[in-house]
Every structure is written in C-alpha cells, then in structure tokens.
Design a protein around this motif. Structure first.
Motif, short mmCIF file in Angstrom:
data_model
loop_
_atom_site.label_atom_id
_atom_site.label_comp_id
_atom_site.label_asym_id
_atom_site.label_seq_id
_atom_site.Cartn_x
_atom_site.Cartn_y
_atom_site.Cartn_z
N UNK A 192 21.96 -23.93 21.37
CA UNK A 192 22.18 -25.20 22.66
C UNK A 192 21.20 -24.71 23.70
N UNK A 193 20.17 -25.43 23.98
CA UNK A 193 19.45 -24.97 25.16
C UNK A 193 20.22 -24.92 26.20
N UNK A 194 20.33 -24.00 27.26
CA UNK A 194 20.99 -23.79 28.39
C UNK A 194 20.43 -24.77 29.49
N UNK A 195 21.44 -25.24 30.29
CA UNK A 195 21.15 -26.03 31.42
C UNK A 195 20.13 -25.09 32.51
N UNK A 196 20.31 -23.96 32.81
CA UNK A 196 19.46 -23.14 33.40
C UNK A 196 17.83 -23.23 33.01
N UNK A 197 17.79 -23.08 31.74
CA UNK A 197 16.51 -23.30 31.10
C UNK A 197 15.92 -24.63 31.24
N UNK A 198 16.65 -25.59 30.99
CA UNK A 198 16.22 -27.08 31.39
C UNK A 198 15.62 -27.35 32.85
N UNK A 199 16.66 -26.70 33.76
CA UNK A 199 16.30 -26.75 34.97
C UNK A 199 15.01 -26.18 35.45
N UNK A 200 14.87 -25.07 34.73
CA UNK A 200 13.66 -24.00 35.12
C UNK A 200 12.52 -24.80 34.65
N UNK A 201 12.58 -25.50 33.45
CA UNK A 201 11.26 -26.16 33.04
C UNK A 201 11.10 -27.40 33.79
N UNK A 202 12.21 -28.15 34.24
CA UNK A 202 12.07 -29.28 35.20
C UNK A 202 11.31 -29.12 36.13
N UNK A 203 11.71 -27.90 36.98
CA UNK A 203 11.34 -27.67 38.17
C UNK A 203 9.90 -26.93 38.08
N UNK A 204 9.23 -26.77 36.87
CA UNK A 204 8.07 -26.16 36.81
C UNK A 204 7.83 -24.34 36.98
N UNK A 205 9.01 -23.79 36.88
CA UNK A 205 9.25 -22.35 37.14
C UNK A 205 8.19 -21.74 36.08
N UNK A 206 7.33 -20.86 36.73
CA UNK A 206 6.42 -20.40 35.71
C UNK A 206 7.13 -19.32 34.60
N UNK A 207 8.09 -18.61 35.20
CA UNK A 207 9.03 -17.56 34.30
C UNK A 207 10.30 -18.09 34.20
N UNK A 208 10.73 -19.10 33.27
CA UNK A 208 11.96 -19.30 33.31
C UNK A 208 12.93 -18.44 33.02
N UNK A 209 12.74 -17.29 32.24
CA UNK A 209 13.52 -16.32 31.72
C UNK A 209 14.01 -15.32 32.95
N UNK A 210 13.13 -15.42 34.00
CA UNK A 210 13.35 -14.54 35.10
C UNK A 210 14.49 -15.43 35.85
#
Length: 150
Positions: free
Chosen positions: A117-135
């Motif tokens: 399951x893709x986490x909501x944190x990862x989804x948020x990072x992608x939607x926000x255009x965060x360059x390093x989602x893992x960070x």
C-alpha cells in the motif's frame, strides 16, 4: 513480562477468557521470558488497541537496544516506517528489496511489484512536488514519534 505486555491484571484468568489481542500478548510474553537472542513475530500488533500497540513496540525496541534481534513480519506500513531499521520485501517467493523502510515505501517499482500500500506520506510528497520523498517520510515519522512519546 505480564506487566510489560499489559496482562498483569489478567494473570489469574484462563487464557480462553482473554480477547484475541490479549492472547497474542500472552504468546509474546511467553517467548520473552526465555530471553531469546532473536525473536520472529508475525503481525505483532494485530488485534491491539493503540495503547497496547505502542507499549508492545516500545518494549520490543528496548529489547532490540539491548542486543536482541527482532524480526517482524507485517503488512502495517506505518509500523514498518516507525520501528524498522531495515526492511526486506518478498514477492513471488523472491527477495525484491532490502533497504531502509522509507526508501522501500518511496520506490514505486517495489511498492507495485510487491503489491504494497502506497503511504499517504509518499502520495503527499509526490503531489507537493517534493524532490526527495524518502526524506519527507523519514523526517515526518521522526517528528511524529517525538511528539507522541513526550
């Protein structure tokens, strides 16, 4: 161990009278009294309420800090993010990933291949255009942990 596992008040009860979550904690307590070097737990927090979930995981963390290796099999992505130092992902009978949990759960290829399951944190990072989602994921989990354990 009964106190640590939240079972001391039920010490005189027959196991058959306990709830599913309490029975799970009895099983874990019975293993912990043997002082093992390695503990393998399958879904250790299944059936636990939030308080017992945290108590058990903090206890397991304490065991790990004293040198006991704790291996958990889980489908709980938040548990993995918060408590695992290393994550191994199996799919189709093969190891497909071995890395830090935040790296695993921000790798779309691994998430899709293992049907995680893709986490909501990862989804948020992608939607926000965060360059390093893992960070972002790593920092959020660390912040959340600090706030909850004050």
């Amino acid at each position: 161990m009964l106190k640590v596992c939240g079972l001391h008040e039920f010490r005189e009860w027959p196991v058959s009278a306990l709830s599913y979550g309490q029975k799970k904690r009895v099983t874990i307590a019975s293993i912990l009294v043997l002082e093992p070097e390695v503990i393998i737990l399958d879904e250790p927090t299944a059936g636990q309420d939030y308080r017992h979930y945290n108590e058990m995981m903090e206890f397991l963390r304490g065991l790990n800090s004293r040198g006991i290796t704790v291996i958990m099999i889980t489908h709980d992505m938040h548990l993995m993010l918060e408590y695992a130092q290393r994550t191994i992902v199996l799919a189709d009978g093969k190891k497909i990933a071995d890395d830090r949990p935040e790296r695993i759960l921000t790798d779309r290829a691994v998430v899709e291949h293992a049907n995680l399951k893709e986490t909501s944190l990862f989804t948020l990072a992608l939607k926000a255009g965060v360059a390093q989602p893992e960070e972002l994921v790593r920092r959020f989990i660390a912040f959340d942990r600090r706030v909850r354990h004050r």
